[in-house]
Design a protein around this motif. Sequence first.
Motif, PDB file in Angstrom:
ATOM      1  N   SER A  96       0.381  -1.249  -0.138  1.00  0.00           N
ATOM      2  CA  SER A  96       0.585   0.236  -0.075  1.00  0.00           C
ATOM      3  C   SER A  96       0.531   1.667   0.156  1.00  0.00           C
ATOM      4  N   VAL A  97       0.417   2.070  -0.048  1.00  0.00           N
ATOM      5  CA  VAL A  97       1.190   3.551  -1.229  1.00  0.00           C
ATOM      6  C   VAL A  97       0.547   4.244  -0.566  1.00  0.00           C
ATOM      7  N   THR A  98      -0.504   4.272   0.237  1.00  0.00           N
ATOM      8  CA  THR A  98      -1.178   5.368   0.538  1.00  0.00           C
ATOM      9  C   THR A  98      -0.920   6.494   1.477  1.00  0.00           C
ATOM     10  N   LYS A  99       0.308   5.783   1.876  1.00  0.00           N
ATOM     11  CA  LYS A  99       1.009   7.660   2.620  1.00  0.00           C
ATOM     12  C   LYS A  99       1.367   8.714   1.694  1.00  0.00           C
ATOM     13  N   GLN A 100       1.455   8.364   0.539  1.00  0.00           N
ATOM     14  CA  GLN A 100       2.127   8.878  -0.604  1.00  0.00           C
ATOM     15  C   GLN A 100       1.060   9.478  -2.020  1.00  0.00           C
ATOM     16  N   THR A 101       0.051   9.727  -0.575  1.00  0.00           N
ATOM     17  CA  THR A 101      -1.209  10.257  -1.613  1.00  0.00           C
ATOM     18  C   THR A 101      -1.545  11.425  -1.073  1.00  0.00           C
ATOM     19  N   LEU A 102      -2.231  12.653  -1.478  1.00  0.00           N
ATOM     20  CA  LEU A 102      -2.897  13.571  -0.832  1.00  0.00           C
ATOM     21  C   LEU A 102      -4.489  13.319  -1.143  1.00  0.00           C
ATOM     22  N   PHE A 131      -5.157  19.656   0.965  1.00  0.00           N
ATOM     23  CA  PHE A 131      -4.938  18.422   0.846  1.00  0.00           C
ATOM     24  C   PHE A 131      -4.211  18.223   2.103  1.00  0.00           C
ATOM     25  N   SER A 132      -4.773  16.807   2.859  1.00  0.00           N
ATOM     26  CA  SER A 132      -4.218  15.974   3.504  1.00  0.00           C
ATOM     27  C   SER A 132      -3.687  15.138   3.056  1.00  0.00           C
ATOM     28  N   THR A 133      -2.723  14.433   4.042  1.00  0.00           N
ATOM     29  CA  THR A 133      -1.696  13.474   3.759  1.00  0.00           C
ATOM     30  C   THR A 133      -2.103  12.645   4.741  1.00  0.00           C
ATOM     31  N   PRO A 134      -2.015  11.206   4.720  1.00  0.00           N
ATOM     32  CA  PRO A 134      -2.429   9.500   5.018  1.00  0.00           C
ATOM     33  C   PRO A 134      -1.599   9.179   6.338  1.00  0.00           C
ATOM     34  N   THR A 135      -1.965   9.115   7.415  1.00  0.00           N
ATOM     35  CA  THR A 135      -1.160   8.902   8.256  1.00  0.00           C
ATOM     36  C   THR A 135      -0.825   7.406   8.735  1.00  0.00           C
ATOM     37  N   GLU A 192      -5.698   3.723   5.435  1.00  0.00           N
ATOM     38  CA  GLU A 192      -6.499   5.043   5.828  1.00  0.00           C
ATOM     39  C   GLU A 192      -7.598   4.949   6.140  1.00  0.00           C
ATOM     40  N   ILE A 193      -7.956   4.939   7.223  1.00  0.00           N
ATOM     41  CA  ILE A 193      -9.935   5.002   8.096  1.00  0.00           C
ATOM     42  C   ILE A 193     -10.500   5.668   8.332  1.00  0.00           C
ATOM     43  N   LEU A 194     -11.714   6.537   7.236  1.00  0.00           N
ATOM     44  CA  LEU A 194     -11.741   7.223   7.551  1.00  0.00           C
ATOM     45  C   LEU A 194     -13.320   7.553   8.194  1.00  0.00           C
TER      46      LEU A 194
END
Length: 722
Positions: free
Chosen positions: A31-37, A59-63, A67-69
């Motif tokens: 997963s490359v979620t942290k590299q998204t906005l 935008f915010s950056t996932p941690t 990521e759980i929204l």
Amino acid sequence: MRALLILLILTLVQSISLGQIVYDSTNINTSVTKQTLILEDKEHKLTVEDVLNIDDSEFSTPTHDIEILDFNSSRWFVKFSITNNTDDFAFTLELARPITNKVYLHEIKNGKVIETYKGGDDTPLEAKAVNHRLNLFRLFFDKGQTRHFIAELESDGEVITLPVRLWTDEAFNERDYDSQMWHGFYYGLLALVSIIYFFFFITLRDKSFLYYVVYVFFQILLQFSLDGYSYHYLFPSNAYLANHSVLIGAGGAVIFILLYAKEFLKTAKRSPRLNKIFKGFIGLVLLITIGSLIPGPTYEFAFPIINAVSLISTLYIIFAIFSLKRKGESICNFFTAAFIILISGVVVFILGNFHIVGDAEISQAALKWSSALEVLALSMSMANKYRELQAEKEKAQAKALESLQEKNALMDEMNVRLEKQVKERTHQIELQKQELAEKNQEVTSSIRYAQRIQSAILPSDAKIKAMFPQSFVYYKPRDIVSGDFYFFESTTITSDNKDIDGTELKLVAAVDCTGHGVPGAMVSVVGNNFLKQSLKQENVNSPAEALEFLNHGVAKTLNENKEATIRDGMDMALIALNQNNDKLIFAGAKNPVYIVRKRKNEEVEPNARNPFYNEDTDYILTEYKGDKHPIGNYGGDELLPFTNQEVALEKGDMIYMFSDGYADQFGGERSKKMNYKRFKQMLTEVCHLDTDKQYEILEERFEEWKGDVEQVDDVLVIGIRV
């Protein structure tokens, strides 16, 4: 100045790396979620074109890698670019969990959307970018190429989990194969358990088994929906059912686990207070589940509420278990362990949602493992309950056997006493039976003697054949003696008219006395006696005068005692036949006479009634009705007169006289009366035959019609050929 320059360079580098995904050996199959906005649009006002004009700083950056929204109905935009630094030309991008309603991938070029790929369970399966339960997108890159994307996500209140994974074909196929195998084992286990315990329910009829089976069914539906299988296999083109199957599965599972626990713990008997709370939870979950079917806010709020109530309900079941244990109630340890396992999985699942324990994949797997282990533990508890039920059944059977033995001993004692009483009473009955048999023999002998007397007063067959060679008398009493009788005599007219004085007449009567058996036979003797007396009366020279003489005599005889009026009498037809001129004089008391002849024309005698024509034989039956009053005192003190009817006969005519016994007999396929229509039909069918043959046919058809039905009345039919 140098420090400021370094800080500016670092900031510039960081800004360049935001939203940039480099597809190389370091992030393949991860997963490359942290590299998204990520950008949230709570009011659903933004379009993709609007987002393109928003600065990255908004935008915010996932941690987290996944990521759980949280529970929400916002619209989310995920912005990223992908650079291919591998030799792979094609790979697969995975976005969001399967039950996300809307998952659109927009490719951006030169600040514009050039392509949109659709996913999510609001999209029909055949319209998805990749026909799969997961939200997948196939991407094709040249090495060194960079492409820009914005993912658009929406949910209807459920939690959105955001994995952004890049898969090689080989890695995805291997992972999908492992997932299918694990899911097959999981769902197969639950299905096997539900089938086995459904048969237990069929055998034992214990409600707890049924509640357990239905709970497992809804647990399967819930997990099937969370994994995307309900959408993929059950509702690929029905977004409403695909979306609502999660809540229906969750609500049904909670309702039936509460019903099952309530029934298993026997709270209705052990603790009415706990039982009421169980009912309250069941009612609450049912209302929430029904409310979730209504589109709008109720549906949106149902997701977090059903999750919260599920957690509280599971905790309450554990509370109820330990409350009953403190009271000294015996609770199966497997049952207790099942709910401890389940609540552990639920807690891990919730903590995972808040990033306290592991990630979303671990928490979701924990929920699935705990539900599987819970079902296994509950299955053990149900097996234990089955053994308990069998033990209770054996105990009840032993007790029933003991009770049966006691009852048998008591019955043996009673049978001995009853047998003694039966012998005594049987002896009394035998004596009474013997006495009744003797009396019955005496009565029967008397009736048999009366039959001989009655037969003696009837004309003999030889006398009838001497008067009418072509004739028959079908006479069948219902009992030993009969209320019907027939009369054949010859007489000479005494008159001042020289033309008729001394004319010989042959008299024939068919008489039906009131009743049958002995009463009818007694009346028949009276009637026969007065008919014979009428022959000696100088003033009796016609059938009507004979009936009037008979009428006065019968009325006087049967009502000599004025204190007790007897309503008995007779119906009859009387004819006087003058064979010199083929004239017939008829008088009837209610009963008619039938004349049947070969039809020559359509004319009917002026005093005839109800002509009946048989087209098959071409014979016509003419009915001459008698007067409407019978012989006997039926109309008060005044006795009504009778009238004569004169009929011209032709050679070959058949004369029929009868009582009502033949036509009124019940029988046939529907056990109905033969009726006069069938009787006339039969007479017109046989009238041309020899009279002896007619007798045989009438007898045969009567017995065939009657069959096993009891004869209802005496039967008399007289036939005479002119």
